[in-house]
Design a protein around this motif. Sequence first.
Motif, mmCIF file in Angstrom:
data_model
loop_
_atom_site.group_PDB
_atom_site.id
_atom_site.type_symbol
_atom_site.label_atom_id
_atom_site.label_comp_id
_atom_site.label_asym_id
_atom_site.label_seq_id
_atom_site.Cartn_x
_atom_site.Cartn_y
_atom_site.Cartn_z
ATOM 1 N N MET A 192 -19.070 -3.358 8.912
ATOM 2 C CA MET A 192 -17.869 -2.569 8.640
ATOM 3 C C MET A 192 -16.619 -3.367 8.992
ATOM 4 S SD MET A 192 -16.666 1.147 10.135
ATOM 5 C CE MET A 192 -16.287 0.528 11.777
ATOM 6 N N ILE A 193 -15.692 -3.436 8.033
ATOM 7 C CA ILE A 193 -14.425 -4.125 8.268
ATOM 8 C C ILE A 193 -13.354 -3.132 8.700
ATOM 9 C CG2 ILE A 193 -12.613 -5.492 7.169
ATOM 10 C CD1 ILE A 193 -14.841 -6.584 5.294
ATOM 11 N N GLY A 194 -13.374 -1.947 8.116
ATOM 12 C CA GLY A 194 -12.402 -0.915 8.450
ATOM 13 C C GLY A 194 -12.946 0.455 8.104
ATOM 14 N N THR A 195 -12.144 1.482 8.335
ATOM 15 C CA THR A 195 -12.542 2.853 8.036
ATOM 16 C C THR A 195 -11.593 3.452 7.005
ATOM 17 O OG1 THR A 195 -11.235 3.696 9.896
ATOM 18 C CG2 THR A 195 -13.568 3.243 10.302
ATOM 19 N N LEU A 196 -12.142 4.286 6.141
ATOM 20 C CA LEU A 196 -11.327 4.928 5.120
ATOM 21 C C LEU A 196 -10.310 5.834 5.793
ATOM 22 C CD1 LEU A 196 -10.687 5.512 2.165
ATOM 23 C CD2 LEU A 196 -12.464 7.284 2.207
ATOM 24 N N ARG A 197 -9.053 5.567 5.522
ATOM 25 C CA ARG A 197 -7.965 6.311 6.150
ATOM 26 C C ARG A 197 -7.421 7.382 5.214
ATOM 27 N NH1 ARG A 197 -2.655 3.303 8.724
ATOM 28 N NH2 ARG A 197 -1.338 5.117 9.065
ATOM 29 N N THR A 198 -7.050 6.985 3.972
ATOM 30 C CA THR A 198 -6.404 7.907 3.050
ATOM 31 C C THR A 198 -6.727 7.534 1.615
ATOM 32 O OG1 THR A 198 -4.523 7.940 4.599
ATOM 33 C CG2 THR A 198 -4.220 9.064 2.505
ATOM 34 N N VAL A 199 -6.943 8.547 0.791
ATOM 35 C CA VAL A 199 -7.009 8.379 -0.663
ATOM 36 C C VAL A 199 -5.627 8.758 -1.194
ATOM 37 C CG1 VAL A 199 -8.114 9.101 -2.808
ATOM 38 C CG2 VAL A 199 -9.457 8.965 -0.685
ATOM 39 N N VAL A 200 -4.968 7.829 -1.888
ATOM 40 C CA VAL A 200 -3.560 8.000 -2.259
ATOM 41 C C VAL A 200 -3.429 8.120 -3.778
ATOM 42 C CG1 VAL A 200 -1.234 7.069 -2.019
ATOM 43 C CG2 VAL A 200 -2.963 6.566 -0.271
ATOM 44 N N LEU A 201 -2.701 9.155 -4.231
ATOM 45 C CA LEU A 201 -2.440 9.382 -5.643
ATOM 46 C C LEU A 201 -0.967 9.127 -5.920
ATOM 47 C CD1 LEU A 201 -4.806 11.436 -4.704
ATOM 48 C CD2 LEU A 201 -4.340 12.589 -6.867
ATOM 49 N N ASP A 202 -0.671 8.314 -6.931
ATOM 50 C CA ASP A 202 0.710 8.093 -7.346
ATOM 51 C C ASP A 202 1.200 9.297 -8.151
ATOM 52 O OD1 ASP A 202 0.526 5.644 -6.189
ATOM 53 O OD2 ASP A 202 0.615 4.487 -8.045
ATOM 54 N N ALA A 203 2.504 9.565 -8.066
ATOM 55 C CA ALA A 203 3.065 10.713 -8.769
ATOM 56 C C ALA A 203 4.563 10.530 -8.979
ATOM 57 C CB ALA A 203 2.820 12.000 -7.978
ATOM 58 N N PRO A 204 5.095 11.042 -10.090
ATOM 59 C CA PRO A 204 6.540 11.009 -10.273
ATOM 60 C C PRO A 204 7.247 12.031 -9.386
ATOM 61 C CG PRO A 204 5.518 12.179 -12.075
ATOM 62 C CD PRO A 204 4.408 11.627 -11.239
ATOM 63 N N ASP A 205 6.497 13.020 -8.907
ATOM 64 C CA ASP A 205 7.019 14.067 -8.035
ATOM 65 C C ASP A 205 5.953 14.344 -6.977
ATOM 66 O OD1 ASP A 205 7.867 16.411 -6.791
ATOM 67 O OD2 ASP A 205 8.660 17.284 -8.631
ATOM 68 N N ALA A 206 6.057 13.660 -5.839
ATOM 69 C CA ALA A 206 5.043 13.790 -4.800
ATOM 70 C C ALA A 206 4.988 15.200 -4.244
ATOM 71 C CB ALA A 206 5.319 12.788 -3.675
ATOM 72 N N ARG A 207 6.130 15.846 -4.117
ATOM 73 C CA ARG A 207 6.163 17.209 -3.592
ATOM 74 C C ARG A 207 5.394 18.169 -4.494
ATOM 75 N NH1 ARG A 207 5.414 19.855 0.231
ATOM 76 N NH2 ARG A 207 6.839 18.511 1.417
ATOM 77 N N ARG A 208 5.596 18.054 -5.799
ATOM 78 C CA ARG A 208 4.896 18.950 -6.720
ATOM 79 C C ARG A 208 3.384 18.715 -6.688
ATOM 80 N NH1 ARG A 208 4.838 19.131 -13.330
ATOM 81 N NH2 ARG A 208 3.793 21.157 -13.506
ATOM 82 N N LEU A 209 2.972 17.444 -6.649
ATOM 83 C CA LEU A 209 1.549 17.152 -6.639
ATOM 84 C C LEU A 209 0.894 17.631 -5.350
ATOM 85 C CD1 LEU A 209 -0.677 15.859 -8.339
ATOM 86 C CD2 LEU A 209 -0.295 13.730 -7.072
ATOM 87 N N ALA A 210 1.564 17.434 -4.225
ATOM 88 C CA ALA A 210 1.019 17.904 -2.955
ATOM 89 C C ALA A 210 0.911 19.421 -2.935
ATOM 90 C CB ALA A 210 1.892 17.417 -1.800
ATOM 91 N N ALA A 211 1.918 20.110 -3.463
ATOM 92 C CA ALA A 211 1.873 21.571 -3.509
ATOM 93 C C ALA A 211 0.703 22.057 -4.360
ATOM 94 C CB ALA A 211 3.187 22.116 -4.055
ATOM 95 N N PHE A 212 0.427 21.344 -5.446
ATOM 96 C CA PHE A 212 -0.694 21.710 -6.309
ATOM 97 C C PHE A 212 -2.011 21.650 -5.540
ATOM 98 C CE2 PHE A 212 -4.193 20.187 -8.982
ATOM 99 C CZ PHE A 212 -4.293 21.232 -9.892
ATOM 100 N N TYR A 213 -2.268 20.537 -4.869
ATOM 101 C CA TYR A 213 -3.556 20.380 -4.200
ATOM 102 C C TYR A 213 -3.677 21.233 -2.934
ATOM 103 C CZ TYR A 213 -5.243 16.806 -7.384
ATOM 104 O OH TYR A 213 -5.705 16.144 -8.502
#
Length: 246
Positions: free
Chosen positions: A1-22
């Motif tokens: 093991m080299i590292g641990t999975l920290r975050t899965v990141v999704l690109d978005a033109p509107d991060a607030r809207r995408l976060a609210a959706f999920y």
Amino acid sequence: MIGTLRTVVLDAPDARRLAAFYTALGGWTEQYADDEWITMETGDGWRIAAQLSPGHVPPRWPDPAYPQQAHLDLRVPDLDAGSAKAVELGAELLRKNENWYTLADPAGHPFDLCLFPAKQETTLMGVMLDCPDAKELSTFYAELLGKPVTYEGEGVAMIGEDGAQPVMFQQITEYHAPRWPDPAYPQQFHLDVTVDDVGAAEAAVLKLGATSLSPGEVNWRVYADPAGKPFCLCWDEGSYPAACSN
């Protein structure tokens, strides 16, 4: 093991809207937010982030010229009810199958709702990475994340156990790699990996077949995996989240 999975990141033109959706769809909890980045936590230990990507070019699934690069698989007890809720929140229904429905979120990222009546809540099964060679990429991430290869089939593979943040891989015939940081060939998704010693971790991932893309910032560096997908090595958990944006 080299590292641990920290975050899965999704690109978005509107991060607030995408976060609210999920957060509404999955019942996830917002943990951090600023003008460019919002981190959410699921009820079963995943950390997902929405990252502002100005000029974001969305996927046009299933058009290989505008690839998804990756997608999330969510489990729901009822496909029609889960799909109706997602559409009400801003998703678009793309395809129906007997055991899963494919939709696009408000940023255009396809995701699957998979039938799983054993649980009444919506849960995140895993993240699926598109690639030209599922065996090669699963072997790379198995070494990077310290997760064993638990499934191999024709053109598909999985590392990690079900229920323990597995990462899956599907082989795409007309695979088109991202060209980070060129916005015309967007990454769409990337993984952040936490490491203790970035110098040792960098040497290890380069030996596995990664390519260095950027020296990064205060607490992160950007690399491409053997399929050309960017990922970040991050350290110092208390600092600003890794923003591997294009």
